[in-house]
Design a protein around this motif. Structure first.
Motif, short mmCIF file in Angstrom:
data_model
loop_
_atom_site.label_atom_id
_atom_site.label_comp_id
_atom_site.label_asym_id
_atom_site.label_seq_id
_atom_site.Cartn_x
_atom_site.Cartn_y
_atom_site.Cartn_z
N GLY A 29 0.80 -1.23 -0.09
CA GLY A 29 -0.04 -0.10 -0.08
C GLY A 29 0.75 1.31 0.05
O GLY A 29 0.62 2.22 0.66
N GLY A 30 1.84 1.34 -0.60
CA GLY A 30 2.82 2.23 -0.77
C GLY A 30 3.67 2.59 0.55
O GLY A 30 4.41 3.57 0.63
N MET A 31 3.51 1.54 1.24
CA MET A 31 4.55 1.78 2.75
C MET A 31 5.45 0.86 2.85
O MET A 31 5.45 -0.31 2.40
N THR A 32 6.81 1.09 3.20
CA THR A 32 7.79 0.26 3.19
C THR A 32 8.17 -0.26 4.27
O THR A 32 8.00 0.31 5.67
N MET A 33 8.35 -1.44 4.66
CA MET A 33 8.52 -2.11 5.97
C MET A 33 9.70 -3.10 5.80
O MET A 33 10.25 -3.82 4.84
N LEU B 79 16.02 2.49 3.08
CA LEU B 79 14.58 1.96 3.08
C LEU B 79 13.60 2.80 3.65
O LEU B 79 12.50 2.93 3.02
N GLY B 80 13.95 3.83 4.66
CA GLY B 80 12.85 4.56 5.33
C GLY B 80 11.72 3.80 5.67
O GLY B 80 10.49 4.40 5.31
N PRO B 81 11.69 2.67 6.45
CA PRO B 81 10.68 1.74 6.66
C PRO B 81 9.73 2.37 7.78
O PRO B 81 10.47 3.05 8.81
N LYS B 82 8.57 2.32 7.67
CA LYS B 82 7.55 2.73 8.70
C LYS B 82 7.30 1.66 9.71
O LYS B 82 6.86 2.13 10.76
N TYR B 83 7.66 0.52 9.36
CA TYR B 83 7.57 -0.63 10.45
C TYR B 83 8.61 -1.47 10.11
O TYR B 83 9.22 -1.88 9.19
N VAL B 84 9.43 -1.95 11.28
CA VAL B 84 10.47 -3.03 11.40
C VAL B 84 10.27 -3.95 12.51
O VAL B 84 9.86 -3.65 13.64
N GLN B 85 10.51 -5.17 11.81
CA GLN B 85 10.18 -6.40 12.97
C GLN B 85 11.54 -7.45 12.93
O GLN B 85 11.78 -7.75 11.58
N ILE B 86 11.86 -7.60 13.82
CA ILE B 86 13.19 -8.67 14.04
C ILE B 86 13.11 -9.63 14.94
O ILE B 86 12.54 -9.43 15.93
N ARG B 87 13.26 -10.98 14.57
CA ARG B 87 13.52 -11.98 15.38
C ARG B 87 14.65 -12.68 15.42
O ARG B 87 15.21 -13.20 14.37
N SER B 88 15.55 -12.31 16.66
CA SER B 88 16.86 -12.83 16.61
C SER B 88 17.09 -14.43 17.06
O SER B 88 16.09 -15.03 17.86
N GLU C 246 10.51 -4.82 17.74
CA GLU C 246 9.49 -4.01 16.81
C GLU C 246 9.80 -2.64 16.80
O GLU C 246 9.94 -1.96 18.14
N ARG C 247 9.54 -2.04 15.91
CA ARG C 247 9.68 -0.40 15.90
C ARG C 247 8.73 0.16 14.70
O ARG C 247 8.74 -0.40 13.73
N GLY C 248 7.94 1.49 15.07
CA GLY C 248 7.07 1.95 13.93
C GLY C 248 6.37 3.17 14.60
O GLY C 248 6.65 3.49 15.50
N THR C 249 5.74 3.57 13.44
CA THR C 249 5.05 4.87 13.88
C THR C 249 3.98 4.59 14.58
O THR C 249 3.34 3.56 14.60
N ARG C 250 3.21 5.64 15.05
CA ARG C 250 1.96 5.34 15.82
C ARG C 250 0.74 4.57 15.03
O ARG C 250 0.02 3.71 15.24
N VAL C 251 0.94 5.01 13.59
CA VAL C 251 -0.36 4.48 12.74
C VAL C 251 0.15 2.80 12.43
O VAL C 251 -0.54 2.25 12.40
N THR C 252 1.65 2.81 12.06
CA THR C 252 1.94 1.44 11.57
C THR C 252 1.83 0.53 12.99
O THR C 252 1.94 -0.71 12.71
N ASN C 253 1.78 0.91 14.15
CA ASN C 253 2.15 0.01 15.34
C ASN C 253 0.80 -1.02 15.29
O ASN C 253 0.72 -2.17 15.92
N ALA C 254 -0.30 -0.56 14.68
CA ALA C 254 -1.45 -1.42 14.21
C ALA C 254 -1.08 -2.76 13.65
O ALA C 254 -2.02 -3.67 13.66
#
Length: 339
Positions: free
Chosen positions: A76-80, A127-136, A322-330
């Motif tokens: 949807g035009g958003m980078t993750m 990348l400028g992602p709006k949402y980042v998720q990592i599992r180490s 996890e890290r994201g903006t207020r919107v992408t935390n959803a």
């Protein structure tokens, strides 16, 4: 030309052709890597997830200090950004360090922090992602650099069986019902197979999830790609055959001193304790090869823990970041459900 991030003597950039050619050698030198860090595995994951792979590598001068594969997805035009990508039931990925063993704690922590900071800066800049998720990986213990970079840190769990005492002692550490099940007599055969066994086992698990109206993104094609492309003995499909049919099984993975209970174990309508027999075959074969640990891959779902706990495992932790903006935390509630 790829951006290079410099952090007080540590440089981070996207792997060039030379780095990529020796990537697997570096993976095998890292105590925190696993089978999903292999170059071929990363390529298969990217292809199946529809993601762009960014294999980041860090150096101190000419000395490699870390690897960090990152997958870029656009929706949807958003980078993750993910590590591992969602939907493939890859349990652990994230950063893995190199050449740390001889460092004192202060220098080791500083190098880890600078490497992670450099990778996060690269991800943000490129990348400028709006949402980042990592599992180490469970072996990667110090996730504080992520916490200091405003990531939410969620502690997750898995079980691990110590195989070093040998077959007899390992068996005696199991619960009584597990031992009795393993000693069951009957007309069955448990064996390690190939493509046909992958097809049967993954199809059974997919059907089990479909019956429960649950998502399951693993396909026989994905697992077969891994089987064909990774080093021999990395992907080990086990099956239990009863009356000429595959009643159940498990696709195990093996890397260094650990074998992983990855995909399989679907419930069946047989009186035979199929899953116990398959688990024991994986364990006993691994002991014969000198493998030291059996990672049961997950101790987070209560309904599965009772079964896994009967193998006398130790509880180990790993981290979801996890890290994201207020919107992408959803999005977090969605991606937490995707393995």
């Amino acid at each position: 030309m790829s951006t290079t991030i410099q952090k007080r003597g540590i440089s981070v950039s996207r792997a060039d052709d030379g780095d990529w050619r020796r990537w697997n050698d570096l993976v095998e030198r890292s105590p925190e890597a696993n089978v999903f860090h292999y170059r071929e595995s990363l390529e298969v994951q990217a292809d199946r997830a529809g993601a762009e792979l960014h294999p980041l590598v860090g150096y101190k001068g000419q000395e490699p200090v870390g690897l960090f594969p990152v997958f870029e997805l656009r929706k949807g035009g958003m980078t993750m950004a993910f590590s591992p990508p969602p939907g493939l039931w890859v349990s652990y990925l994230g950063p893995t360090l190199l050449n740390q063993a001889k460092l004192k704690r202060r220098k080791a922590e500083r190098r880890n922090r600078l490497f992670v900071d450099g990778c996060l800066n690269w991800i943000e800049r490129e990348l400028g992602p709006k949402y980042v998720q990592i599992r180490s990986d469970p072996a990667y213990r110090d996730v504080r650099p992520f916490e200091w970079s405003e990531f939410d840190v969620d502690v997750r769990h898995t079980y691990e069986v110590d195989l070093t005492p040998g077959e007899d002692d390992v068996l005696m550490s199991f619960s009584r019902d597990a031992r009795n099940n393993i000693r069951t007599d009957g007309d069955y055969r448990v064996y390690e197979g190939g493509h046909d066994e992958i097809e049967a086992v993954i199809s059974q698990v997919a059907q089990r999830h479909a019956d429960q109206d649950e998502a399951y993104g693993v396909t026989p094609e994905f697992v077969t790609d891994l089987y064909d492309r990774l080093p021999d003995g990395t992907v080990r499909p086990y099956a239990c055959e009863v009356d000429g049919e595959i009643a159940g099984g498990m696709v195990a993975l093996e890397f260094d001193d650990t074998v992983y209970r990855w995909q399989g174990g679907a419930k069946h309508d047989r009186d035979l304790p199929v899953n116990d027999l398959v688990d024991w075959a994986i364990v006993s074969d691994a002991i014969d090869r000198g493998v030291e640990r059996y990672d049961l891959v997950g101790a987070n779902e209560r309904r599965l823990c009772e079964y896994k706990a009967k193998f006398g495992p130790e509880l180990r932790s790993y981290y979801s970041l996890e890290r994201g903006t207020r919107v992408t935390n959803a999005l977090s509630s969605v991606y937490k459900r995707l393995r």
